[in-house]
Design a protein around this motif. Structure first.
Motif, mmCIF file in Angstrom:
data_model
loop_
_atom_site.group_PDB
_atom_site.id
_atom_site.type_symbol
_atom_site.label_atom_id
_atom_site.label_comp_id
_atom_site.label_asym_id
_atom_site.label_seq_id
_atom_site.Cartn_x
_atom_site.Cartn_y
_atom_site.Cartn_z
ATOM 1 N N GLU A 167 0.940 -1.184 0.063
ATOM 2 C CA GLU A 167 0.070 0.024 0.091
ATOM 3 C C GLU A 167 0.865 1.247 -0.024
ATOM 4 O O GLU A 167 1.862 1.177 0.648
ATOM 5 N N HIS A 168 0.559 2.199 -0.885
ATOM 6 C CA HIS A 168 1.372 3.484 -0.784
ATOM 7 C C HIS A 168 2.835 3.036 -1.054
ATOM 8 O O HIS A 168 3.842 3.874 -0.095
ATOM 9 N N GLY A 169 3.257 1.943 -1.635
ATOM 10 C CA GLY A 169 4.687 1.592 -1.713
ATOM 11 C C GLY A 169 5.453 1.130 -0.534
ATOM 12 O O GLY A 169 6.378 0.881 -0.377
ATOM 13 N N HIS A 170 4.437 0.651 0.596
ATOM 14 C CA HIS A 170 5.029 -0.099 1.539
ATOM 15 C C HIS A 170 4.659 -1.340 2.033
ATOM 16 O O HIS A 170 3.323 -1.694 1.306
ATOM 17 N N ARG A 171 5.411 -2.113 2.061
ATOM 18 C CA ARG A 171 4.745 -3.624 2.598
ATOM 19 C C ARG A 171 3.899 -3.619 3.647
ATOM 20 O O ARG A 171 4.333 -2.830 4.701
ATOM 21 N N VAL A 172 2.841 -4.201 3.705
ATOM 22 C CA VAL A 172 1.825 -4.349 4.637
ATOM 23 C C VAL A 172 1.360 -5.812 4.879
ATOM 24 O O VAL A 172 1.594 -6.622 4.149
ATOM 25 N N LEU A 173 0.831 -5.869 6.303
ATOM 26 C CA LEU A 173 0.162 -7.030 6.562
ATOM 27 C C LEU A 173 -1.123 -6.863 7.109
ATOM 28 O O LEU A 173 -1.380 -5.924 7.852
ATOM 29 N N ARG A 174 -2.194 -7.523 6.467
ATOM 30 C CA ARG A 174 -3.576 -7.419 6.871
ATOM 31 C C ARG A 174 -3.938 -8.189 8.112
ATOM 32 O O ARG A 174 -3.492 -9.684 8.029
ATOM 33 N N VAL A 175 -4.000 -7.568 9.204
ATOM 34 C CA VAL A 175 -4.328 -8.557 10.364
ATOM 35 C C VAL A 175 -5.699 -8.630 10.864
ATOM 36 O O VAL A 175 -6.472 -7.553 11.002
ATOM 37 N N ARG A 176 -6.121 -9.683 11.225
ATOM 38 C CA ARG A 176 -7.414 -9.582 12.093
ATOM 39 C C ARG A 176 -7.482 -9.743 13.238
ATOM 40 O O ARG A 176 -6.614 -10.617 14.056
ATOM 41 N N GLY A 177 -7.806 -8.844 14.093
ATOM 42 C CA GLY A 177 -7.360 -8.454 15.369
ATOM 43 C C GLY A 177 -8.657 -9.053 16.418
ATOM 44 O O GLY A 177 -9.595 -9.780 15.855
ATOM 45 N N LYS A 178 -8.712 -8.207 17.517
ATOM 46 C CA LYS A 178 -10.001 -8.635 18.486
ATOM 47 C C LYS A 178 -11.202 -8.170 17.483
ATOM 48 O O LYS A 178 -11.318 -7.253 16.869
ATOM 49 N N GLY A 180 -12.568 -9.605 15.486
ATOM 50 C CA GLY A 180 -12.687 -9.772 13.843
ATOM 51 C C GLY A 180 -12.279 -8.566 13.084
ATOM 52 O O GLY A 180 -12.517 -8.493 12.047
ATOM 53 N N LYS A 181 -12.022 -7.453 13.800
ATOM 54 C CA LYS A 181 -11.500 -6.308 12.862
ATOM 55 C C LYS A 181 -10.250 -6.400 12.066
ATOM 56 O O LYS A 181 -9.373 -6.869 12.668
ATOM 57 N N VAL A 182 -10.106 -6.003 10.896
ATOM 58 C CA VAL A 182 -9.138 -6.132 9.830
ATOM 59 C C VAL A 182 -8.445 -4.762 9.804
ATOM 60 O O VAL A 182 -9.052 -3.813 9.490
ATOM 61 N N VAL A 183 -7.222 -4.781 10.040
ATOM 62 C CA VAL A 183 -6.288 -3.459 9.983
ATOM 63 C C VAL A 183 -5.207 -3.801 9.111
ATOM 64 O O VAL A 183 -4.709 -4.906 9.095
ATOM 65 N N LEU A 184 -4.415 -2.671 8.346
ATOM 66 C CA LEU A 184 -3.655 -2.873 7.747
ATOM 67 C C LEU A 184 -2.277 -2.421 8.535
ATOM 68 O O LEU A 184 -2.223 -1.235 9.128
ATOM 69 N N ILE A 185 -1.375 -3.146 8.674
ATOM 70 C CA ILE A 185 -0.018 -2.834 9.419
ATOM 71 C C ILE A 185 1.054 -2.466 8.771
ATOM 72 O O ILE A 185 1.476 -3.553 7.880
ATOM 73 N N PRO A 186 1.981 -1.588 8.520
ATOM 74 C CA PRO A 186 2.833 -1.254 7.683
ATOM 75 C C PRO A 186 4.203 -2.249 8.289
ATOM 76 O O PRO A 186 4.387 -2.176 9.470
ATOM 77 N N LEU A 187 4.984 -2.967 7.305
ATOM 78 C CA LEU A 187 5.984 -3.673 7.942
ATOM 79 C C LEU A 187 7.253 -2.891 7.650
ATOM 80 O O LEU A 187 7.615 -2.522 6.590
ATOM 81 N N PRO A 188 8.078 -2.712 8.654
ATOM 82 C CA PRO A 188 9.454 -1.940 8.653
ATOM 83 C C PRO A 188 10.199 -3.099 7.942
ATOM 84 O O PRO A 188 9.777 -3.994 7.987
ATOM 85 N N PRO A 189 11.272 -2.494 6.986
ATOM 86 C CA PRO A 189 12.152 -3.430 6.309
ATOM 87 C C PRO A 189 12.549 -4.729 7.050
ATOM 88 O O PRO A 189 12.584 -5.683 6.569
ATOM 89 N N ALA A 190 13.154 -4.689 8.196
ATOM 90 C CA ALA A 190 13.720 -5.662 9.123
ATOM 91 C C ALA A 190 12.379 -6.840 9.527
ATOM 92 O O ALA A 190 12.798 -7.815 9.203
ATOM 93 N N VAL A 191 11.362 -6.321 9.574
ATOM 94 C CA VAL A 191 10.500 -7.286 9.917
ATOM 95 C C VAL A 191 9.962 -7.828 8.455
ATOM 96 O O VAL A 191 9.669 -9.221 8.414
ATOM 97 N N ALA A 192 9.821 -7.158 7.316
ATOM 98 C CA ALA A 192 9.463 -7.808 5.956
ATOM 99 C C ALA A 192 10.469 -8.827 5.680
ATOM 100 O O ALA A 192 10.314 -10.009 5.267
ATOM 101 N N ARG A 193 11.654 -8.484 6.016
ATOM 102 C CA ARG A 193 12.846 -9.519 5.539
ATOM 103 C C ARG A 193 12.763 -10.700 6.610
ATOM 104 O O ARG A 193 12.790 -11.821 6.051
ATOM 105 N N ALA A 194 12.224 -10.667 7.824
ATOM 106 C CA ALA A 194 12.196 -11.839 8.624
ATOM 107 C C ALA A 194 10.928 -12.618 8.213
ATOM 108 O O ALA A 194 11.087 -13.882 8.204
#
Length: 242
Positions: A167-178, A180-194
């Motif tokens: 999204e907007h040139g950033h890696r993101v992860l769609r997370v289903r939270g408490k 059942g809410k779905v949110v987009l979390i941006p992934l910092p490069p270190a997390v994306a690599r992991a």
């Protein structure tokens, strides 16, 4: 007009401001600061808000989003807010803004325990280092998702390869939270690599796998955490199964 390849002056100034702020940090603390700041900048992008024209009410809306939508611990909300406060402070020092929209934004009350996983900063550094050095690539991804993204264990275990995107040139992860809410979390490069290391070229299925190659569940995740804590030489606080 701003055709493709033409970067608006606003974007140039913002980029310079972000670099000036992050330039004050080194190593892992720079990583953590950058990841916290990116959460704010991505939130601004989703709300068509220019960070350098934000008002105090916008910063307050951001804090409420962290609390009510993301349901982060007060310690995480406080840390993310302090990064935003620090960012605007540098903008004032550098003469980019006349005053800070983050001044006087009320901080959440933080119970006196450490943020991530209830660990102190040095303990967390030891844990993430042990995870990075582990032969099992799921370890680093697990700790990065819990510690650097602030996900709950069930959110990390529930993450699927199909939830990864851009999204907007950033890696993101769609997370289903408490709830059942779905949110987009941006992934910092270190997390994306992991995460990429754990995914290992697969195109579907869970991000995190147990030793049998099936989805890691929270019991397996808690066992991995305890195992890593032992190899890092730290005593884990009682793990909350969330």
């Amino acid at each position: 007009g701003s055709g493709p390849g033409v970067v608006s002056p606003d974007r140039v100034v913002l980029r310079a401001a972000v670099s000036a702020y992050l330039g004050r940090y080194r190593g892992d603390s720079r990583l953590h600061t950058e990841s916290d700041l990116r959460v704010f900048l991505t939130w601004c992008a989703h709300h068509d808000l220019k960070p350098l024209s934000a008002a105090r009410v916008d910063i307050e809306r951001y804090v409420r989003w962290l609390q009510d939508v993301r349901r982060f611990q007060p310690s995480t909300v406080s840390r993310r807010l302090s990064v935003v406060v620090g960012f605007y402070r540098v903008c004032i020092i550098d003469g980019i803004l006349p005053h800070s929209p983050a001044d006087y934004v009320r901080r959440p009350v933080v119970p006196p325990e450490s943020p991530t996983l209830g660990l102190g900063h040095l303990q967390f550094e030891a844990l993430i280092t042990a995870a990075r050095l582990s032969d099992n690539p799921n370890d680093f991804a697990l700790i990065a998702m819990l510690g650097l993204l602030g996900l709950r264990i069930f959110e990390a275990c529930g993450a699927n390869i199909g939830d990864l995107g851009e999204e907007h040139g950033h890696r993101v992860l769609r997370v289903r939270g408490k709830g059942g809410k779905v949110v987009l979390i941006p992934l910092p490069p270190a997390v994306a690599r992991a995460v990429d290391r754990a995914v290992d070229g697969r195109i579907d299925g869970p991000v995190l796998r147990n030793t049998l190659g099936a989805r890691m569940d929270r019991h397996a995740a808690t066992r991995r955490l305890k195992h890593l804590a032992v190899s890092a030489g730290i005593r884990m606080p009682r793990m909350h199964p969330h």
